[in-house]
Enzyme design. Structure first.
Site, PDB file in Angstrom:
ATOM      1  N   PRO A  70       0.794  -1.227   0.000  1.00 53.38           N
ATOM      2  CA  PRO A  70       0.000   0.000   0.000  1.00 53.38           C
ATOM      3  C   PRO A  70       0.831   1.285   0.000  1.00 53.38           C
ATOM      4  O   PRO A  70       1.861   1.360   0.662  1.00 53.38           O
ATOM      5  CB  PRO A  70      -0.829  -0.103   1.283  1.00 53.38           C
ATOM      6  CG  PRO A  70      -0.118  -1.090   2.134  1.00 53.38           C
ATOM      7  CD  PRO A  70       0.541  -2.053   1.187  1.00 53.38           C
ATOM      8  N   ASN A  71       0.320   2.222  -0.757  1.00 58.29           N
ATOM      9  CA  ASN A  71       0.841   3.597  -0.845  1.00 58.29           C
ATOM     10  C   ASN A  71       2.140   3.713  -1.634  1.00 58.29           C
ATOM     11  O   ASN A  71       2.613   4.822  -1.881  1.00 58.29           O
ATOM     12  CB  ASN A  71       1.020   4.221   0.556  1.00 58.29           C
ATOM     13  CG  ASN A  71      -0.298   4.305   1.291  1.00 58.29           C
ATOM     14  OD1 ASN A  71      -1.267   4.823   0.743  1.00 58.29           O
ATOM     15  ND2 ASN A  71      -0.366   3.769   2.497  1.00 58.29           N
ATOM     16  N   ARG A 128       5.211  11.077  -2.538  1.00 56.29           N
ATOM     17  CA  ARG A 128       4.868  10.765  -1.146  1.00 56.29           C
ATOM     18  C   ARG A 128       6.067  11.049  -0.231  1.00 56.29           C
ATOM     19  O   ARG A 128       7.103  10.406  -0.353  1.00 56.29           O
ATOM     20  CB  ARG A 128       4.525   9.269  -1.061  1.00 56.29           C
ATOM     21  CG  ARG A 128       4.328   8.752   0.322  1.00 56.29           C
ATOM     22  CD  ARG A 128       4.311   7.227   0.343  1.00 56.29           C
ATOM     23  NE  ARG A 128       3.994   6.758   1.669  1.00 56.29           N
ATOM     24  CZ  ARG A 128       4.197   5.529   2.097  1.00 56.29           C
ATOM     25  NH1 ARG A 128       4.692   4.618   1.282  1.00 56.29           N
ATOM     26  NH2 ARG A 128       3.876   5.178   3.328  1.00 56.29           N
ATOM     27  N   TYR A 135      11.098   9.116   1.437  1.00 55.88           N
ATOM     28  CA  TYR A 135      11.121   8.060   0.413  1.00 55.88           C
ATOM     29  C   TYR A 135      11.839   8.457  -0.871  1.00 55.88           C
ATOM     30  O   TYR A 135      11.996   7.619  -1.760  1.00 55.88           O
ATOM     31  CB  TYR A 135       9.689   7.611   0.092  1.00 55.88           C
ATOM     32  CG  TYR A 135       8.980   7.017   1.294  1.00 55.88           C
ATOM     33  CD1 TYR A 135       9.407   5.815   1.841  1.00 55.88           C
ATOM     34  CD2 TYR A 135       7.894   7.666   1.895  1.00 55.88           C
ATOM     35  CE1 TYR A 135       8.787   5.275   2.953  1.00 55.88           C
ATOM     36  CE2 TYR A 135       7.257   7.125   3.004  1.00 55.88           C
ATOM     37  CZ  TYR A 135       7.704   5.935   3.532  1.00 55.88           C
ATOM     38  OH  TYR A 135       7.093   5.394   4.630  1.00 55.88           O
ATOM     39  N   ASN A 184       8.234  -5.299  -0.822  1.00 53.22           N
ATOM     40  CA  ASN A 184       8.076  -4.185   0.105  1.00 53.22           C
ATOM     41  C   ASN A 184       6.603  -4.159   0.503  1.00 53.22           C
ATOM     42  O   ASN A 184       5.760  -3.671  -0.258  1.00 53.22           O
ATOM     43  CB  ASN A 184       8.481  -2.857  -0.532  1.00 53.22           C
ATOM     44  CG  ASN A 184       8.403  -1.715   0.471  1.00 53.22           C
ATOM     45  OD1 ASN A 184       7.800  -1.861   1.536  1.00 53.22           O
ATOM     46  ND2 ASN A 184       9.000  -0.579   0.145  1.00 53.22           N
ATOM     47  N   ALA A 212       2.984  -0.601   4.844  1.00 49.91           N
ATOM     48  CA  ALA A 212       2.494  -0.637   6.224  1.00 49.91           C
ATOM     49  C   ALA A 212       2.007  -2.021   6.649  1.00 49.91           C
ATOM     50  O   ALA A 212       1.944  -2.317   7.857  1.00 49.91           O
ATOM     51  CB  ALA A 212       1.380   0.393   6.395  1.00 49.91           C
ATOM     52  N   HIS A 214       3.888  -4.199   9.266  1.00 53.88           N
ATOM     53  CA  HIS A 214       3.758  -4.063  10.711  1.00 53.88           C
ATOM     54  C   HIS A 214       2.441  -4.614  11.245  1.00 53.88           C
ATOM     55  O   HIS A 214       2.183  -4.531  12.446  1.00 53.88           O
ATOM     56  CB  HIS A 214       3.892  -2.573  11.093  1.00 53.88           C
ATOM     57  CG  HIS A 214       4.966  -1.867  10.320  1.00 53.88           C
ATOM     58  ND1 HIS A 214       6.294  -2.225  10.417  1.00 53.88           N
ATOM     59  CD2 HIS A 214       4.921  -0.857   9.391  1.00 53.88           C
ATOM     60  CE1 HIS A 214       7.016  -1.445   9.612  1.00 53.88           C
ATOM     61  NE2 HIS A 214       6.204  -0.607   8.974  1.00 53.88           N
ATOM     62  N   GLU A 262      12.892  -8.998   1.758  1.00 52.18           N
ATOM     63  CA  GLU A 262      12.090  -7.864   2.252  1.00 52.18           C
ATOM     64  C   GLU A 262      12.865  -6.561   2.033  1.00 52.18           C
ATOM     65  O   GLU A 262      14.064  -6.499   2.302  1.00 52.18           O
ATOM     66  CB  GLU A 262      11.820  -8.078   3.753  1.00 52.18           C
ATOM     67  CG  GLU A 262      10.998  -6.982   4.410  1.00 52.18           C
ATOM     68  CD  GLU A 262      10.786  -7.242   5.908  1.00 52.18           C
ATOM     69  OE1 GLU A 262      11.198  -8.321   6.411  1.00 52.18           O
ATOM     70  OE2 GLU A 262      10.220  -6.345   6.564  1.00 52.18           O
ATOM     71  N   HIS A 283      12.697  -2.230   2.559  1.00 53.02           N
ATOM     72  CA  HIS A 283      12.101  -0.970   3.002  1.00 53.02           C
ATOM     73  C   HIS A 283      12.997   0.160   2.537  1.00 53.02           C
ATOM     74  O   HIS A 283      14.212   0.146   2.812  1.00 53.02           O
ATOM     75  CB  HIS A 283      11.928  -0.942   4.525  1.00 53.02           C
ATOM     76  CG  HIS A 283      11.018  -2.029   4.990  1.00 53.02           C
ATOM     77  ND1 HIS A 283       9.661  -2.003   4.757  1.00 53.02           N
ATOM     78  CD2 HIS A 283      11.287  -3.207   5.589  1.00 53.02           C
ATOM     79  CE1 HIS A 283       9.135  -3.113   5.212  1.00 53.02           C
ATOM     80  NE2 HIS A 283      10.086  -3.866   5.716  1.00 53.02           N
ATOM     81  N   ILE A 284      12.410   1.101   1.858  1.00 47.01           N
ATOM     82  CA  ILE A 284      13.161   2.234   1.317  1.00 47.01           C
ATOM     83  C   ILE A 284      13.774   3.044   2.459  1.00 47.01           C
ATOM     84  O   ILE A 284      14.943   3.407   2.430  1.00 47.01           O
ATOM     85  CB  ILE A 284      12.224   3.117   0.465  1.00 47.01           C
ATOM     86  CG1 ILE A 284      11.711   2.307  -0.733  1.00 47.01           C
ATOM     87  CG2 ILE A 284      12.929   4.398   0.016  1.00 47.01           C
ATOM     88  CD1 ILE A 284      10.541   2.957  -1.455  1.00 47.01           C
ATOM     89  N   SER A 285      12.951   3.314   3.456  1.00 49.42           N
ATOM     90  CA  SER A 285      13.412   4.112   4.601  1.00 49.42           C
ATOM     91  C   SER A 285      14.025   3.186   5.656  1.00 49.42           C
ATOM     92  O   SER A 285      13.781   1.975   5.658  1.00 49.42           O
ATOM     93  CB  SER A 285      12.230   4.867   5.205  1.00 49.42           C
ATOM     94  OG  SER A 285      11.277   3.958   5.746  1.00 49.42           O
ATOM     95  N   ARG A 324      12.607   5.338  12.742  1.00 52.08           N
ATOM     96  CA  ARG A 324      11.295   5.988  12.687  1.00 52.08           C
ATOM     97  C   ARG A 324      10.438   5.578  13.888  1.00 52.08           C
ATOM     98  O   ARG A 324      10.964   5.103  14.895  1.00 52.08           O
ATOM     99  CB  ARG A 324      10.638   5.656  11.342  1.00 52.08           C
ATOM    100  CG  ARG A 324      11.510   6.135  10.152  1.00 52.08           C
ATOM    101  CD  ARG A 324      10.881   5.837   8.822  1.00 52.08           C
ATOM    102  NE  ARG A 324       9.621   6.567   8.667  1.00 52.08           N
ATOM    103  CZ  ARG A 324       8.728   6.289   7.704  1.00 52.08           C
ATOM    104  NH1 ARG A 324       8.975   5.323   6.819  1.00 52.08           N
ATOM    105  NH2 ARG A 324       7.604   6.980   7.623  1.00 52.08           N
TER     106      ARG A 324
HETATM  107  C1  DQA Z   1       8.106   1.297   3.979  1.00 51.53           C
HETATM  108  C2  DQA Z   1       8.135   1.533   5.496  1.00 51.53           C
HETATM  109  C3  DQA Z   1       6.761   1.304   6.094  1.00 51.53           C
HETATM  110  O1  DQA Z   1       6.800   1.544   7.495  1.00 51.53           O
HETATM  111  C4  DQA Z   1       5.755   2.238   5.482  1.00 51.53           C
HETATM  112  O2  DQA Z   1       4.456   1.969   5.991  1.00 51.53           O
HETATM  113  C5  DQA Z   1       5.753   2.175   3.992  1.00 51.53           C
HETATM  114  C6  DQA Z   1       7.029   2.121   3.302  1.00 51.53           C
HETATM  115  C7  DQA Z   1       9.461   1.668   3.320  1.00 51.53           C
HETATM  116  O3  DQA Z   1       9.656   1.283   2.172  1.00 51.53           O
HETATM  117  O4  DQA Z   1      10.288   2.343   3.936  1.00 51.53           O
HETATM  118  O5  DQA Z   1       4.708   2.271   3.355  1.00 51.53           O
HETATM  119  O6  DQA Z   1       7.880  -0.076   3.735  1.00 51.53           O
END
Ligand code: DQA
Length: 150
Positions: free
Chosen positions: A15-16, A23, A28, A79, A82, A85, A103, A105-107, A112
């Site tokens: 998602p997102n 965003r 990101y 990826n 959210a 979690h 797995e 995660h960009i960030s 965080r």
């Molecule tokens: C994310 C980190 C997640 O906590 C967040 O909800 C995302 C992006 C990342 O790529 O850093 O949507 O997966």
């Protein structure tokens, strides 16, 4: 070489992540999901692999994609956004299909909010790339290929 001789990699985004580029660019970056797709395809092609790319904001679609990839791909670069979690279901799909998942995660989720420090996916992932920006996808593709050719 693993038993699975498929030269395909599924790159799955949750998602997102369709909003990448606009965003929260401070977190990101400015690259779009189309840029990520191209980076993955290029990294895979360098080793003779193809990529299939899917983004969904719906948990069930991601579940179906993991189920559908069984026996058809060398592994999944994932990826989960959210859902990382929150989703026991995605973790169960990975264990249930014995998918090889990297797995991403960009960030750096560990810098965080506390709720981002726990991942349901990490215990069932073969490897994890966190906080490398979109280059994490490239590293994940390369790692997946490395594992596939062990
Ligand atoms: C994310 C980190 C997640 O906590 C967040 O909800 C995302 C992006 C990342 O790529 O850093 O949507 O997966």
């Amino acid at each position: 070489m693993s038993e699975n001789t498929s030269k395909k990699i599924l790159v799955l985004n949750g998602p997102n992540l369709n909003l990448l580029g606009t965003r929260e660019p401070g977190i990101y970056g400015h690259e779009t999901l189309a840029d990520v797709q191209e980076l993955c395809a290029t990294a895979a092609a360098a080793a003779g692999y193809e990529t299939e790319f899917l983004q969904s904001n719906h948990e069930g679609v991601l579940l179906d994609a993991i189920h559908g990839a069984r026996g058809k791909v060398a592994g999944i670069v994932f990826n989960p956004g959210a859902f990382t979690h929150t989703s026991v279901a995605l973790a169960d799909a990975i264990s249930g299909t014995e998918a090889r998942v990297i797995e991403v995660h960009i960030s750096n989720v560990h810098q965080r909010e506390a709720f981002r420090h726990h991942s349901y996916i990490s215990p069932v992932a073969a490897s994890i790339f966190v906080g490398a920006g979109v280059n994490g996808y490239v590293l994940a593709v390369q790692q997946l290929i490395h594992l596939d050719n062990r």
